[in-house]
Each structure stands twice: as structure tokens, then as C-alpha cells.
Design a protein around this motif. Sequence first.
Motif, short mmCIF file in Angstrom:
data_model
loop_
_atom_site.label_atom_id
_atom_site.label_comp_id
_atom_site.label_asym_id
_atom_site.label_seq_id
_atom_site.Cartn_x
_atom_site.Cartn_y
_atom_site.Cartn_z
N UNK B 49 -3.07 2.08 -1.48
CA UNK B 49 -4.72 1.69 -1.31
C UNK B 49 -5.15 3.11 -0.57
N UNK B 51 -5.82 3.52 2.15
CA UNK B 51 -5.27 4.13 3.45
C UNK B 51 -3.88 4.79 3.40
N UNK B 52 -3.27 4.28 2.32
CA UNK B 52 -1.89 5.01 2.33
C UNK B 52 -2.10 6.40 1.51
N UNK B 83 -9.49 -0.60 2.45
CA UNK B 83 -9.20 -1.86 2.45
C UNK B 83 -9.78 -3.09 2.97
N UNK B 84 -10.30 -2.70 4.18
CA UNK B 84 -10.77 -3.87 5.09
C UNK B 84 -12.40 -3.65 4.98
#
Lengths: 132, 341
Positions: B49, B51-52, B83-84
Motif C-alpha cells: 500500500x 505506506x509500504x 492507508x488510514x
Amino acid sequence: MGVARYWREIPARYNLIGKKCQVCGKIYFPPRSICPTCRRKSIGKMEDYKLSGKGTVESYTIIYTPPPEFSDKVPYAIALIRMDEGCYLTGQIVDCDLEEIHIGMRVKACFRRIQEDGKRGAIYYGYKFRKV
Amino acid sequence: MVAIVSYGAYVPKYRIKVEEIARVWGRQAKSISAGLNVFEKSVPSIDEDTATIAVEAARKAVEHGGINAKEIGAIYVGSESHPYAVKPTATIVAEAIGATPDLTAADYEFACKAGTAGMQNCIALVNSGMIKYGMAIGVDVAQAAPGDALEYTAAAGGAAFIIGREGIAEINETVSFTTDTPDFWRREGQPYPGHGERFTGEPAYFRHIMSAAKLLMEKVGTKPSDYDYAVFHQPNGKFPVRVAKKLGFDKKQIEDGLLCPIIGNTYSGSTMLGLVAILDIAKPGQRILAVSYGSGAGSDAFDITVTDKIEGYERMKLKEMLNKKEYVDYATYMKFRGEFR
């Protein structure tokens, strides 16, 4: 898993930070508070040690019947990896054909999404491995 | 002076071809590819995602620059696919590169230009002496409704830039051009963006990029022929080629930074990945113009000169990474994207 436990383990999960016994020099992952060889001599002498992330597949298995939270990822490979620092850990191997995986294969840690607490809960990140 | 000290990039290894998407929706692949100048796009794996991808790009920037991550005083992650909704991606990156806790961090959102907005913030913080190094990341796992025209281009990838006093490329000047132009949006709680179709062209993309580029060249006293390379935001493979021509740049100046035809539109990653591809091959003394575009709308323009320091610097080799790819079919792509709810 619960956010508190995940948060406590972030240094190990994100950055492979284990412990090195300052008495015998052995490196442990996951981190240990006492060296099982040096025992009481190692108390207070276990220091943080960041693994390089590089290792070799010692053995592996292909998972077809996973725990429910990993059901969308089957089939996937879980390998026992001998890190270059000498310690062992288990991790998933990603971005690699399952037929390509073999004992002795060189791998490097990468950063991936591991699982989540449902659609409303926290997302847990950590290390997986990819072929070098 | 302020400069790019180091950079990193990450594009997932999976790809889907335009013809595979067109097959599912009963469209003519050839006319879509010709119309958009896009042939395939990158696809995030099931466990990747924003973040990764941000962490992978950030780690490469730190490693290649030989930077002590504790000296990074600010991290900004620009994306429209964090993601959030509430909880920063920037803290995940900061922890994963070992920059915590002595730093400021925040997530940015400005459609496809949030990453370059982060670069401008880092430039200002370094210039003011508040920080030694700042890291700006532009990254997306771009969203598009199944069957929508955007689905042929919406891709995944990102780039990270470390900004400091001295480095491999000096940032001579930066300007922005910003207006309230509703050409593309995603409402709170909605999974996919909406857009004004043809309205995304002239009054949006072209007006903002051209205005920002002209403003910058006027300010520094340059003309298109003064630049060795130029990179413009790449919502498809056609707009950047057309905007370059309109501004007076030739094909040779833009071809090395034009990645959209082979990886699609990585939204916040787009301009910054193009700049990575250019820095991968640029020689000391060469001059680069980079202009991002974010719907809503605004453009950030940068005038950059490559320094002698690039000679000893370990470059990213982005194109080598892009060559390691694996194609997936439409159903696998949908599964990887988590579209089966």
C-alpha cells in the motif's frame, strides 16, 4: 493481535532490531533480555542490534491452509531464514514464483503489510523477504 | 543553497496491460492505448500500500545518500491513498527508517502534487535553518472505479527525496500556481474519485502547468532551450507530451522522464518518479525543469541544476527496477487491489 503488543514490537517488526550479548557476542532475534548461554552474566549487557536484513533460505514450506486472516494470500511461502548475523527467523517470501524458491536462496528483508484488525481496526506492518 | 541530497524510488513488480482491462470492459485496447499513450500500468501486490511503497523508497534514499536518519528533521508524505483516513503514513515511514523521535512529520493531500508540496516545505525548513535534512515522499496506490476511464492509468509507485544544504542537484528556485478548479475529486468515505472528464484538460492540467512553468522561467530568466531535461505530471502519456510542445520543449528533453506509457499514472508519485529517472542519467551541470500538477488545482515548478556530487553518488537505477516485472490478469489485479469486498 492488539495495538499495544504490535506497538511494543515495532522496532523488531519494522527494522529487525534484535539483541547482542555483550559477553559472548551472540545475536538474538526476536530480542531477548537474557543470553541463554551467559545467563546471569548477561544481565544488563544485552544491547540492541540491527540486523542487515540479508539472509539465506534454510528451509521453507508452502501454505495452502492458512489462518483466516491470511486466506486471501494462499498459496504463500514461509521460510526459515538464516540471517547473515547467524540468527534464524521465519518470514514470508514475496514477489517470487513458488517454484523458484529453494534452499540456499539469498533473500533480503522488505517492508509489507502483514495483517489488519478487520476493516475498522489497525493495520500491522512488518518484514517479509524477497529474492535478491 | 538548497539541494537534493539523495533520492529513492519504488514501483511494485506487477503489471496489467491496457488490453487486459479493455478486454473485460469490451473496449478497443488499441484506440485506448493510442488515445492515452499508455500500454501497461503497475499494480500493487496484495500486501503493498502507500505506506509500504513510501518506506521502500525512503529506505533507498537514506541508504544511497549515506544519511544518518536521525538527522532528518521533517518527513512529509504526499498521497491521496493514505492507508488510514486518520493516522499518519509519515510516522510509519519515520519509524521504519529510524528517524524517530526528534522530527516533525505529517501527511499531505493535494491530489497528484502533494509530494512536491512536501518538497517545497522541506526546502523552506532547510533554508530557514530549522532542520538539516527533510524528506518529501510522493506516493500512491492510485484509485479508479472499475470500468472508469481512469482504470487504464491508475497505478502504484512512489519516490522519496532528501533535501539539505548541499547535494547532487541544487534547487535554484521553486514557484507554484494555485486556483480553485474542481476537475477531479474524491468525496469523504467514497472509495473512488470522480472527475470532470474533458474539463481535466485545458482549464485544469494545461493552464496550471503552463502558468507555473512560465512563472518559474520568468523568475529565473530561462527559456525552454536552457534545460537539458523537463518532466511534467503524467496523468496519461499524452498530456505531458502536449504541454511540453506548447511550452516550447522538444521530445528529447522529456523522453527520459516520461514513464506513464510503461507504468501508468502513479498520482502523487508521477512527477517525482519522472525526476528520479532523469537524475539517474543526468550529468553535472545539466539543468532540469520539473512541474507537478494536482487536481483541485495547482502546480509546483522546480528549476534544478545537477552538481559534481552526482558523480560519486550511487544512483537508483529506476529503469532496471521497472524491467523486473510480471503481468497479472484482471481478476488477480482486482484481488490485489482488494476490490472484492
